[in-house]
Design a protein around this motif. Sequence first.
Motif, mmCIF file in Angstrom:
data_model
loop_
_atom_site.group_PDB
_atom_site.id
_atom_site.type_symbol
_atom_site.label_atom_id
_atom_site.label_comp_id
_atom_site.label_asym_id
_atom_site.label_seq_id
_atom_site.Cartn_x
_atom_site.Cartn_y
_atom_site.Cartn_z
ATOM 1 N N VAL A 70 3.719 0.535 2.584
ATOM 2 C CA VAL A 70 3.510 -0.620 3.506
ATOM 3 C C VAL A 70 3.354 -1.944 2.969
ATOM 4 O O VAL A 70 2.596 -2.006 1.992
ATOM 5 C CB VAL A 70 2.320 -0.275 4.293
ATOM 6 C CG1 VAL A 70 2.123 -1.323 5.322
ATOM 7 C CG2 VAL A 70 2.053 1.055 4.757
ATOM 8 N N GLU B 172 -11.258 -12.999 12.194
ATOM 9 C CA GLU B 172 -11.653 -12.868 13.782
ATOM 10 C C GLU B 172 -13.200 -13.254 13.823
ATOM 11 O O GLU B 172 -13.671 -12.074 14.578
ATOM 12 C CB GLU B 172 -11.120 -11.299 14.002
ATOM 13 C CG GLU B 172 -9.672 -10.823 13.672
ATOM 14 C CD GLU B 172 -8.650 -11.326 14.780
ATOM 15 O OE1 GLU B 172 -9.237 -12.387 15.672
ATOM 16 O OE2 GLU B 172 -7.418 -11.176 14.555
ATOM 17 N N THR C 80 1.112 4.642 0.789
ATOM 18 C CA THR C 80 0.685 5.812 1.895
ATOM 19 C C THR C 80 1.384 7.167 2.079
ATOM 20 O O THR C 80 2.561 6.938 1.567
ATOM 21 C CB THR C 80 0.685 5.151 3.414
ATOM 22 O OG1 THR C 80 1.873 5.137 3.838
ATOM 23 C CG2 THR C 80 -0.151 3.644 3.341
ATOM 24 N N PRO D 112 0.133 -11.043 14.580
ATOM 25 C CA PRO D 112 -0.114 -9.865 15.281
ATOM 26 C C PRO D 112 -0.830 -8.629 14.446
ATOM 27 O O PRO D 112 -1.164 -9.021 13.294
ATOM 28 C CB PRO D 112 1.164 -9.438 15.603
ATOM 29 C CG PRO D 112 2.201 -9.947 14.597
ATOM 30 C CD PRO D 112 1.575 -11.508 14.250
ATOM 31 N N SER D 113 -1.416 -7.784 15.181
ATOM 32 C CA SER D 113 -2.258 -6.704 14.658
ATOM 33 C C SER D 113 -1.228 -6.079 13.546
ATOM 34 O O SER D 113 -0.208 -5.631 13.780
ATOM 35 C CB SER D 113 -2.831 -5.729 15.537
ATOM 36 O OG SER D 113 -3.545 -4.644 15.063
ATOM 37 N N GLY D 114 -1.672 -6.071 12.306
ATOM 38 C CA GLY D 114 -1.224 -5.154 11.355
ATOM 39 C C GLY D 114 -0.071 -6.341 10.349
ATOM 40 O O GLY D 114 0.597 -5.809 9.700
ATOM 41 N N ALA D 115 -0.310 -7.329 10.509
ATOM 42 C CA ALA D 115 0.635 -8.534 10.191
ATOM 43 C C ALA D 115 0.341 -8.615 8.571
ATOM 44 O O ALA D 115 1.158 -9.129 7.775
ATOM 45 C CB ALA D 115 0.621 -9.756 10.901
ATOM 46 N N GLY D 116 -1.002 -8.296 8.215
ATOM 47 C CA GLY D 116 -1.402 -8.548 6.917
ATOM 48 C C GLY D 116 -2.552 -9.621 6.572
ATOM 49 O O GLY D 116 -2.720 -10.105 5.717
ATOM 50 N N LYS D 117 -3.031 -9.982 7.945
ATOM 51 C CA LYS D 117 -4.198 -11.155 7.735
ATOM 52 C C LYS D 117 -5.336 -10.836 6.923
ATOM 53 O O LYS D 117 -5.770 -11.350 6.096
ATOM 54 C CB LYS D 117 -4.649 -11.322 9.165
ATOM 55 C CG LYS D 117 -3.374 -11.996 10.196
ATOM 56 C CD LYS D 117 -3.884 -12.249 11.389
ATOM 57 C CE LYS D 117 -4.562 -11.307 12.194
ATOM 58 N NZ LYS D 117 -3.730 -10.246 12.546
ATOM 59 N N THR D 118 -5.802 -9.512 7.305
ATOM 60 C CA THR D 118 -7.129 -9.180 6.483
ATOM 61 C C THR D 118 -6.701 -8.859 5.008
ATOM 62 O O THR D 118 -7.533 -9.321 4.005
ATOM 63 C CB THR D 118 -7.600 -7.847 7.252
ATOM 64 O OG1 THR D 118 -7.985 -8.468 8.447
ATOM 65 C CG2 THR D 118 -8.597 -7.375 6.492
ATOM 66 N N THR D 119 -5.586 -8.137 4.713
ATOM 67 C CA THR D 119 -5.354 -8.045 3.391
ATOM 68 C C THR D 119 -5.061 -9.365 2.545
ATOM 69 O O THR D 119 -5.638 -9.358 1.480
ATOM 70 C CB THR D 119 -3.793 -7.453 3.013
ATOM 71 O OG1 THR D 119 -3.983 -6.259 4.191
ATOM 72 C CG2 THR D 119 -3.435 -6.973 1.882
ATOM 73 N N ALA E 159 2.324 -4.852 2.977
ATOM 74 C CA ALA E 159 1.269 -5.682 3.702
ATOM 75 C C ALA E 159 1.338 -7.376 3.359
ATOM 76 O O ALA E 159 1.370 -7.889 4.234
ATOM 77 C CB ALA E 159 -0.267 -5.323 3.150
ATOM 78 N N GLN F 202 -14.581 -9.081 9.408
ATOM 79 C CA GLN F 202 -14.037 -8.583 10.808
ATOM 80 C C GLN F 202 -14.987 -7.660 11.107
ATOM 81 O O GLN F 202 -15.158 -6.554 10.431
ATOM 82 C CB GLN F 202 -12.680 -7.815 10.564
ATOM 83 C CG GLN F 202 -11.744 -7.771 11.905
ATOM 84 C CD GLN F 202 -10.255 -7.637 11.538
ATOM 85 O OE1 GLN F 202 -10.057 -7.403 10.699
ATOM 86 N NE2 GLN F 202 -9.597 -7.376 12.944
ATOM 87 N N PHE G 63 0.748 -0.952 0.002
ATOM 88 C CA PHE G 63 0.074 0.079 0.066
ATOM 89 C C PHE G 63 0.788 1.168 0.218
ATOM 90 O O PHE G 63 1.805 1.110 0.743
ATOM 91 C CB PHE G 63 -0.935 0.046 1.281
ATOM 92 C CG PHE G 63 -1.998 -1.000 1.445
ATOM 93 C CD1 PHE G 63 -3.044 -0.980 0.455
ATOM 94 C CD2 PHE G 63 -1.794 -2.065 2.061
ATOM 95 C CE1 PHE G 63 -4.077 -2.189 0.408
ATOM 96 C CE2 PHE G 63 -2.727 -3.048 2.152
ATOM 97 C CZ PHE G 63 -3.675 -3.098 1.296
HETATM 98 N N1 LIG Z 1 -6.083 0.237 2.210
HETATM 99 C C1 LIG Z 1 -5.164 0.275 2.954
HETATM 100 N N2 LIG Z 1 -4.206 1.489 2.809
HETATM 101 C C2 LIG Z 1 -3.051 1.675 3.360
HETATM 102 N N3 LIG Z 1 -2.556 0.821 4.158
HETATM 103 C C3 LIG Z 1 -3.246 -0.333 4.352
HETATM 104 C C4 LIG Z 1 -4.313 -0.471 3.885
HETATM 105 N N4 LIG Z 1 -5.145 -1.622 4.101
HETATM 106 C C5 LIG Z 1 -4.123 -2.151 5.187
HETATM 107 N N5 LIG Z 1 -2.871 -1.538 5.335
HETATM 108 C C6 LIG Z 1 -1.886 -1.591 6.263
HETATM 109 O O1 LIG Z 1 -1.202 -2.946 5.982
HETATM 110 C C7 LIG Z 1 -0.913 -3.613 6.948
HETATM 111 C C8 LIG Z 1 -1.819 -4.902 7.075
HETATM 112 O O2 LIG Z 1 -3.024 -4.739 7.301
HETATM 113 P P1 LIG Z 1 -3.973 -5.675 7.523
HETATM 114 O O3 LIG Z 1 -5.324 -4.932 8.051
HETATM 115 O O4 LIG Z 1 -3.957 -6.693 6.601
HETATM 116 O O5 LIG Z 1 -3.434 -6.257 9.229
HETATM 117 P P2 LIG Z 1 -4.118 -7.570 10.228
HETATM 118 O O6 LIG Z 1 -2.937 -8.545 10.261
HETATM 119 O O7 LIG Z 1 -5.444 -7.827 9.460
HETATM 120 O O8 LIG Z 1 -4.438 -6.485 11.459
HETATM 121 P P3 LIG Z 1 -5.647 -6.697 12.583
HETATM 122 O O9 LIG Z 1 -5.204 -8.031 13.362
HETATM 123 O O10 LIG Z 1 -5.431 -5.579 13.496
HETATM 124 O O11 LIG Z 1 -6.888 -6.665 11.810
HETATM 125 C C9 LIG Z 1 -1.066 -2.642 8.142
HETATM 126 O O12 LIG Z 1 0.169 -1.958 8.358
HETATM 127 C C10 LIG Z 1 -1.802 -1.648 7.424
HETATM 128 O O13 LIG Z 1 -2.065 -0.249 8.022
#
Ligand SMILES: Nc1ncnc2c1ncn2[C@@H]1O[C@H](COP(=O)(O)OP(=O)(O)OP(=O)(O)O)[C@@H](O)[C@H]1O
Length: 240
Positions: free
Chosen positions: A18, A166, A13, A39-46, A20, A89, A11
């Motif tokens: 970033v 989640e 920004t 962990p949070s921000g690891a890239g799971k949702t992406t 992801a 989520q 991404f």
């Molecule tokens: N649309 C976006 N634009 C910019 N950065 C993004 C975007 N989506 C995710 N990110 C960044 O990509 C990284 C991974 O985000 P992601 O949502 O995949 O994490 P996650 O593992 O699901 O976290 P959580 O457990 O908090 O849900 C993070 O640093 C987030 O800030």
Amino acid sequence: MIAVKGLSKTFHTPSGPVHALDNVAFSVKAGEVLGIYGPSGAGKTTLLRCLALLETPDSGEILFKGKNVLQVSGKDLRRLRMKIGVVFQGYNLLFSRTALRNVALPLEIQGFDKGEACALASTTLDMVGLSHRKDFMPSHLSGGEKQRVAIARALVTQPEVLILDEPTSALDRRTAESILELIQGINRRTGITVLIVTHQTELVGAICNRHIYINNGVLSEPGSCLTEELPAASGTGETI
Ligand SMILES: Nc1ncnc2c1ncn2[C@@H]1O[C@H](COP(=O)(O)OP(=O)(O)OP(=O)(O)O)[C@@H](O)[C@H]1O
Ligand SMILES: [Mg+2]
């Protein structure tokens, strides 16, 4: 069922790039319940959004039964999306629709008439044990009930893969366990392939056959959660 190869997503920004997902590769067998930890921000949702065809990766391949889904478009893409049910989520329910109409929505989008969509939605709500709440608005449902509606909405198109982001993190332990039991029951009965993102590794790990771990967009080696056999149906015949 699914093979992911060299998947990357950055991404851009205002504060810089970033990464992801960074060269992520793994595969999932039909009928498997795979935990995706990190962990949070690891890239799971992406990662889930890429698998659900809601996010386009910068590079890599996602093979669904051997076919690279990133090359699919138009009508075929819409058909493919129906094979992948997603529980987001935070539920993502539409607050202006009843539980039943929320579940019917994916079918309405696919062009089913309202009566047919509602009939199938009603059967699916029954399957998640929520037929007594079908006319309730989401604001009148408990967290666990909202999650059941979200699961029913993901299942109403009879997908072959169920992806949950989640699904238990906002619930108390007892409710979380009942949701996990529901997911496990559906997997065992239908052979649907399940991917669950979670940070509650102990709780959710109890229903996973295997897990992968992601941190800073990088995947580490898969590990075993349980020694349990895969369900007999193994994603082959029976539909939901
Ligand atoms: N649309 C976006 N634009 C910019 N950065 C993004 C975007 N989506 C995710 N990110 C960044 O990509 C990284 C991974 O985000 P992601 O949502 O995949 O994490 P996650 O593992 O699901 O976290 P959580 O457990 O908090 O849900 C993070 O640093 C987030 O800030
Ligand atoms: Mg997330």
